[in-house]
Design a protein around this motif. Structure first.
Motif, PDB file in Angstrom:
ATOM      1  N   ALA A  41      51.698  46.686  30.615  1.00 21.93           N
ATOM      2  CA  ALA A  41      50.378  47.208  30.609  1.00 21.93           C
ATOM      3  C   ALA A  41      49.644  46.737  31.845  1.00 21.93           C
ATOM      4  CB  ALA A  41      49.529  47.072  29.492  1.00 21.93           C
ATOM      5  N   GLU A  42      50.243  46.679  32.666  1.00 21.95           N
ATOM      6  CA  GLU A  42      49.721  46.018  34.205  1.00 21.95           C
ATOM      7  C   GLU A  42      48.301  47.077  34.777  1.00 21.95           C
ATOM      8  OE1 GLU A  42      52.319  44.649  37.215  1.00 21.95           O
ATOM      9  OE2 GLU A  42      53.746  44.446  35.642  1.00 21.95           O
ATOM     10  N   LEU A  43      48.482  48.251  34.649  1.00 17.59           N
ATOM     11  CA  LEU A  43      47.515  49.131  35.420  1.00 17.59           C
ATOM     12  C   LEU A  43      46.432  49.241  34.368  1.00 17.59           C
ATOM     13  CD1 LEU A  43      49.644  52.064  36.839  1.00 17.59           C
ATOM     14  CD2 LEU A  43      48.584  50.180  37.836  1.00 17.59           C
ATOM     15  N   GLU A  44      46.655  49.193  32.984  1.00 17.65           N
ATOM     16  CA  GLU A  44      45.488  49.193  32.172  1.00 17.65           C
ATOM     17  C   GLU A  44      44.921  47.730  32.198  1.00 17.65           C
ATOM     18  OE1 GLU A  44      48.687  49.725  31.468  1.00 17.65           O
ATOM     19  OE2 GLU A  44      48.649  51.435  29.925  1.00 17.65           O
ATOM     20  N   ALA A  45      45.423  46.658  32.346  1.00 17.52           N
ATOM     21  CA  ALA A  45      44.882  45.454  32.746  1.00 17.52           C
ATOM     22  C   ALA A  45      43.864  45.503  33.902  1.00 17.52           C
ATOM     23  CB  ALA A  45      45.748  44.313  32.760  1.00 17.52           C
ATOM     24  N   LEU A  46      44.566  46.049  35.020  1.00 18.20           N
ATOM     25  CA  LEU A  46      43.764  46.081  36.247  1.00 18.20           C
ATOM     26  C   LEU A  46      42.464  46.963  36.200  1.00 18.20           C
ATOM     27  CD1 LEU A  46      43.559  45.434  39.347  1.00 18.20           C
ATOM     28  CD2 LEU A  46      45.216  47.409  39.662  1.00 18.20           C
ATOM     29  N   GLU A  47      42.733  48.056  35.430  1.00 10.84           N
ATOM     30  CA  GLU A  47      41.520  48.933  35.290  1.00 10.84           C
ATOM     31  C   GLU A  47      40.636  48.447  34.463  1.00 10.84           C
ATOM     32  OE1 GLU A  47      40.950  53.729  33.947  1.00 10.84           O
ATOM     33  OE2 GLU A  47      42.396  52.474  32.770  1.00 10.84           O
ATOM     34  N   GLY A  48      40.745  47.323  33.720  1.00  9.10           N
ATOM     35  CA  GLY A  48      39.871  46.623  32.788  1.00  9.10           C
ATOM     36  C   GLY A  48      39.013  45.486  33.707  1.00  9.10           C
ATOM     37  N   VAL A  49      40.042  44.814  34.594  1.00  3.95           N
ATOM     38  CA  VAL A  49      39.415  43.622  35.054  1.00  3.95           C
ATOM     39  C   VAL A  49      38.666  43.952  36.299  1.00  3.95           C
ATOM     40  CG1 VAL A  49      41.433  43.112  36.751  1.00  3.95           C
ATOM     41  CG2 VAL A  49      39.918  41.210  35.978  1.00  3.95           C
ATOM     42  N   LEU A  50      38.760  45.033  37.092  1.00  3.35           N
ATOM     43  CA  LEU A  50      37.950  45.317  38.463  1.00  3.35           C
ATOM     44  C   LEU A  50      36.564  45.365  38.122  1.00  3.35           C
ATOM     45  CD1 LEU A  50      40.721  47.653  40.295  1.00  3.35           C
ATOM     46  CD2 LEU A  50      39.886  45.436  40.800  1.00  3.35           C
ATOM     47  N   PRO A  51      36.135  46.114  37.010  1.00  2.00           N
ATOM     48  CA  PRO A  51      34.893  46.538  37.023  1.00  2.00           C
ATOM     49  C   PRO A  51      34.209  44.985  36.387  1.00  2.00           C
ATOM     50  CG  PRO A  51      36.003  47.655  35.407  1.00  2.00           C
ATOM     51  CD  PRO A  51      36.795  47.244  36.499  1.00  2.00           C
ATOM     52  N   ALA A  52      34.971  44.082  35.476  1.00  2.00           N
ATOM     53  CA  ALA A  52      34.479  43.274  34.975  1.00  2.00           C
ATOM     54  C   ALA A  52      34.150  42.024  35.909  1.00  2.00           C
ATOM     55  CB  ALA A  52      35.380  42.572  33.575  1.00  2.00           C
ATOM     56  N   ALA A  53      35.101  41.852  36.898  1.00  2.00           N
ATOM     57  CA  ALA A  53      35.016  40.975  38.188  1.00  2.00           C
ATOM     58  C   ALA A  53      33.830  41.145  38.768  1.00  2.00           C
ATOM     59  CB  ALA A  53      36.303  41.033  39.059  1.00  2.00           C
ATOM     60  N   LEU A  54      33.572  42.539  39.122  1.00  2.37           N
ATOM     61  CA  LEU A  54      32.385  42.948  39.965  1.00  2.37           C
ATOM     62  C   LEU A  54      31.165  42.643  39.239  1.00  2.37           C
ATOM     63  CD1 LEU A  54      33.503  46.271  41.615  1.00  2.37           C
ATOM     64  CD2 LEU A  54      33.488  43.908  42.745  1.00  2.37           C
ATOM     65  N   GLU A  55      31.118  42.967  37.788  1.00  4.72           N
ATOM     66  CA  GLU A  55      29.997  42.505  37.046  1.00  4.72           C
ATOM     67  C   GLU A  55      29.786  41.070  37.022  1.00  4.72           C
ATOM     68  OE1 GLU A  55      27.033  43.418  34.294  1.00  4.72           O
ATOM     69  OE2 GLU A  55      28.283  44.761  35.716  1.00  4.72           O
ATOM     70  N   ALA A  56      30.602  40.152  37.251  1.00  7.02           N
ATOM     71  CA  ALA A  56      30.521  38.851  36.866  1.00  7.02           C
ATOM     72  C   ALA A  56      30.220  38.106  38.234  1.00  7.02           C
ATOM     73  CB  ALA A  56      31.932  38.072  36.609  1.00  7.02           C
ATOM     74  N   LEU A  57      30.265  38.935  39.422  1.00 12.11           N
ATOM     75  CA  LEU A  57      30.040  38.299  40.556  1.00 12.11           C
ATOM     76  C   LEU A  57      28.249  38.265  40.923  1.00 12.11           C
ATOM     77  CD1 LEU A  57      32.319  40.075  43.327  1.00 12.11           C
ATOM     78  CD2 LEU A  57      32.317  37.598  42.564  1.00 12.11           C
ATOM     79  N   GLY A  58      27.843  37.165  41.399  1.00 14.56           N
ATOM     80  CA  GLY A  58      26.602  37.187  41.855  1.00 14.56           C
ATOM     81  C   GLY A  58      26.119  37.761  43.030  1.00 14.56           C
ATOM     82  N   VAL A  59      25.097  37.926  43.528  1.00 18.24           N
ATOM     83  CA  VAL A  59      24.708  38.624  45.168  1.00 18.24           C
ATOM     84  C   VAL A  59      25.220  37.579  45.898  1.00 18.24           C
ATOM     85  CG1 VAL A  59      22.987  39.213  46.498  1.00 18.24           C
ATOM     86  CG2 VAL A  59      22.865  39.912  44.012  1.00 18.24           C
ATOM     87  N   GLY A  60      26.325  38.123  46.919  1.00 18.80           N
ATOM     88  CA  GLY A  60      26.926  37.610  47.896  1.00 18.80           C
ATOM     89  C   GLY A  60      28.140  36.923  47.569  1.00 18.80           C
TER      90      GLY A  60
END
Length: 332
Positions: free
Chosen positions: A234-253
């Motif tokens: 289920a690689e594409l489903e996992a990628l679809e889930g992690v991309l917005p989660a990763a951006l959400e977790a990033l601080g400014v910079g």
């Protein structure tokens, strides 16, 4: 991650993973991520730890950084943990799928991260361990599970999926232009005897593809095996889930780097980065309000490719495409 001659490297990897693991585009990734890792206590997440090559490079180049290494494969985690044990508490291994990032960070008490790397596709360890069934160059059980735990295997997909579902998988995940011919052969052959090992499946695929087409584009089974691996894990489903989660977790910079190895992955990353780096204001507005300004700044022009020198040294890097974006504003 490209094709290479397969050898049994299990023992070598356990003894010295650096001998068989060459991190793809390591120096360029460090160049793009390290500016966000200069503060004491900065946090880098390697969402696809593998044997720890990229993580080790970050730990050495950024001595003030803590690295959280995520991988679903316990064998890879064990090897990477051994490799990185000298860094002590600066390295934290976590057994999980990368789309479980929010849960991982919550459990570790991490509020935000400074950088994250996703090196998609297969690790050297998974490719080279014959018993895992990822390779079309050697005969092995049709498994293809990255963690060896989930129920679905490649054999189950090949033997039980409806023809229309097999056709969809090969067309979408494998981008196989002869998918209909391959599926017809598979369905006909499985009626007489279920597929258990890879060699028979490889032969059926080769027989289904026209002779002229076998002379270019790599191994005839490459695209079908890619499609089966993506479906099983289920690689594409996992990628679809992690991309917005990763951006959400990033601080400014903070910065997110993604190494993709086929067009489906790269397209998902490209689209997300495009939306994030564009303002959301109507076209007629003379001034874009702050709340509608872009959240991301693209640090790569399109998708960067490895140098020819790197590809010659590490053929598995040939299909790699790197995109990196920086968060420049808090989420809307």
């Amino acid at each position: 991650m490209g094709e290479t001659e397969l050898v049994d490297t299990s023992a070598a990897a356990a003894a010295d993973p650096a001998r068989i693991h060459i991190p793809v585009m390591r120096d360029r990734i460090l160049e793009l991520l390290s500016p966000a890792l200069q503060e004491a206590g900065s946090i880098h997440v390697d969402g696809t730890l593998g044997m720890g090559g990229h993580a080790e490079a970050v730990l050495r180049a950024c001595p003030q950084t803590r690295v959280i290494g995520i991988d679903r494969d316990p064998s890879a985690l064990a090897i990477a943990s051994k490799r990185l044990e000298s860094f002590g508490e600066r390295f934290t291994p976590v057994e999980a799928v990368y789309d479980e990032l929010p849960d991982v960070l919550d459990e570790l008490g991490v509020q935000h991260i400074d950088t994250m790397l996703l090196d998609l596709g297969l690790s050297s360890l998974q490719i080279d361990r014959r018993e895992r069934g990822f390779a079309y160059s050697v005969d092995a059980p049709l498994d293809m599970r990255m963690d060896g735990k989930q129920g679905l295997t490649a054999a189950e997909v090949v033997n039980t999926y409806e023809p229309r579902d097999l056709l969809r998988i090969l067309r979408v995940y494998g981008e196989e232009r002869f998918a209909d011919r391959v599926v017809r052969r598979i369905v006909a052959e499985r009626e007489s005897e279920p597929f258990v090992r890879s060699a028979r499946l490889v032969q059926v695929i080769q027989d289904a593809i026209p002779m002229a087409a076998r002379k270019s584009g790599g191994h005839p089974a490459k695209r079908t095996f890619q499609a089966l691996r993506i479906e099983v894990n289920a690689e594409l489903e996992a990628l679809e889930g992690v991309l917005p989660a990763a951006l959400e977790a990033l601080g400014v910079g903070g910065r997110l780097a993604v190494l993709a190895y086929h067009s489906l992955e790269d397209r998902m990353v490209k689209n997300l980065f495009r939306v994030g780096s564009s303002d959301s204001a109507p076209a007629h507005l003379p001034v874009v309000p702050e709340s509608m300004q872009p959240e991301l700044r693209l640090l790569t022009r399109g998708a960067e490719k490895p140098s020819q020198e790197e590809v010659e040294t590490n053929p598995r890097a040939a299909s790699a495409r790197l995109r990196v974006a920086e968060r420049i504003r808090s989420p809307r």
